[in-house]
Design an enzyme around this catalytic site. Structure first.
Site: not given
Length: 494
Positions: A308, A391, A406
């Site tokens: 991330c 993601m 998201r």
């Protein structure tokens, strides 16, 4: 108002303080809750990522005692099929078995068995207006091997001399009937001969192999699935509920947003009995608002994951240990479980997350390297790796059902120019998931022994942290030595 609020800490900043103990690691109990109404025998949840959790990993983790969350970078039908595959993998009594009507062909039976990975199908009359299915026979793989014509009706090969049982039969009695008659499937009927379920010998054996498996009231493995905030989300939830999903996770990078609050409320209004996880958040105010909207558990973590980049791209986040402590204090007011999502590198980090107030931990990178994960296997310089991506990476967001929502980015934009908040990479292959879980839980149990606590609740209430320096962190790891053989639960690659 002060701009700088306080110092915030993460897992590497602290250690748990050892305490007097009369507890052996093997005596500890690691049961916990993933939502208000779903218990897990291990406090482990797999991340809803497209290189981590699909049906195969969700099955393996549920059999071990945790729960997997199927990612949503899939079409609605495919995601629902993954959920259904987990739910059908193991059952006490299969309450809604796949069936065929008497006028079906042998080819239809073959196709159905291949599609659902099953070896036998009950044959029933076409249903009455009340929907009752009168049992007429069963067709199995063995029957199909005895024929050469796929266009014939299944009535020409099906078994009609059936061994059946009533609905109130227990599994021990069912096993005895199966063994006495040397059959693999026991058909469950009511007094009028209508089909009510199916018990398989394979399911009974699976129950014995994995006594700690996480199961629902019908003996089926539990599984969750991620949903977003797109316009088709309720359609997705409908399909997941139909497939038997136990919990849905409204999965976004910023759970404290009105779109997420509205989606949680909408899902709970339509399906009040469905468990809903919401996240991700990092503040007590976010927990309070999500619980008020109807969340049954809150996922904590803004930017701690290894793949991330939110904290450096957006400059926003909260070190994970402090985020857990702050959120857990608020969640305790409403008895709402906290899921610590991200930042777990070693089993000791699991102990720290739970001691800080989490009820379970969600992990991506640790599970991504297992054999059961869907990531591509890569050979590089003679070593096996598996693909792992966030993601928020360009690849994940660019998928047809990608994760752009998201991160609140428009999937309909013609340019498809996303601002990624994650990267794509590879991690060393780790082998079977059950071996990884064994080491993780072994480390957690060892921690509980050092701290003198018997269960997760005591770990949360009866432990203390000490803050350490960078020198203390260096001292915590192996030092002044060259590692010649890596341990299964420690790697220098972190």
């Amino acid at each position: 108002m002060d701009k700088i609020l306080y110092d915030a800490l993460t897992f590497d900043d602290v250690l748990l303080v050892p305490a007097y103990s009369n507890v052996l690691p093997k005596e500890t109990v690691v049961k916990s809750r993933v939502t208000r109404n779903i218990e897990v025998n291990l406090p482990l949840v797999s991340a809803a990522m497209d290189t981590v959790t699909e049906a195969e990993l969700a099955i393996a983790l549920a059999r071990a005692g945790g729960i997997g969350i199927i990612h949503k970078n899939l079409s609605i039908d495919v995601q629902a099929r993954h959920v259904a595959k987990v739910k059908r993998f193991e059952s006490g009594i299969i309450r809604n078995p796949i069936t065929l009507f008497e006028d079906a062909t042998i080819q239809e039976a073959i196709d159905l068995m291949l599609r659902h990975s099953i070896s036998g199908i009950p044959v029933v009359e076409r249903p009455t207006p009340e929907g009752c299915l009168l049992l007429k026979g069963i067709v199995t793989n063995r029957d199909l091997r005895m024929t050469t014509s796929s266009n014939e009706k299944i009535t020409t090969i099906m078994t009609t001399d059936l061994i059946t049982a009533q609905e109130d039969i227990d599994l021990l009695a069912a096993e005895e009937i199966l063994m006495q008659n040397k059959i693999e499937k026991l058909l469950v009927i009511d007094e009028e001969g209508y089909l009510k379920g199916l018990i398989t010998f394979k399911d009974i054996q699976k129950r014995k192999q994995c006594p700690d498996a996480c199961k629902d009231m019908h003996g089926r493995l539990r599984v969750g699935a991620a949903v977003g905030i797109r316009s088709n989300t309720i359609t997705r939830v409908d399909a997941l509920v139909e497939a038997g999903v136990d919990v849905v996770a409204v999965d976004t990078a910023h759970g404290h947003s009105q779109a997420v609050l509205d989606m949680v409320a909408t899902i709970k209004e339509k399906y009040p009995e469905l468990e809903v996880i919401a996240g991700n958040v990092a503040t007590p105010e976010a927990v309070r608002d999500l619980v008020k909207a109807g969340a049954d558990a809150v996922k904590v973590g803004i930017g701690p994951g290894s793949i991330c980049t939110t904290r450096v791209v957006a400059g926003v986040g909260m070190p994970q240990l402090t985020a857990i402590m702050n959120c857990a204090k608020e969640a305790a007011k409403t008895d709402t479980p906290i899921i610590a999502d991200g930042g777990i590198k070693y089993s000791g980090d699991i102990s720290k997350a739970l001691a800080a107030g989490a009820d379970t931990v969600m992990m991506g990178s640790i599970f991504a390297g297992t054999d059961e994960s869907p990531g591509e296997t890569i050979l590089y310089e003679g070593r096996r790796f598996k693909a792992y991506r966030g993601m928020g990476s360009l690849g994940a967001m660019s998928e047809p059902e990608g994760s752009s929502d998201r991160y609140f980015q428009d999937a309909s934009a013609e340019t498809k120019k996303y601002v990624p908040e994650g990267i794509e990479g590879r991690i060393p292959a780790k082998g079977p998931l059950d071996e990884v879980v064994y080491q993780l839980i072994g480390g957690l149990k060892s921690s509980m022994g050092y701290c003198g606590v018997k269960n997760i609740e005591e770990l949360k209430k009866n432990t203390r942290f000490v803050r350490i320096t960078s020198a203390g962190l260096r001292e915590s790891h192996p030092h002044d030595v060259m590692i010649t053989r890596e341990a299964p639960n420690y790697s220098t690659s972190h």
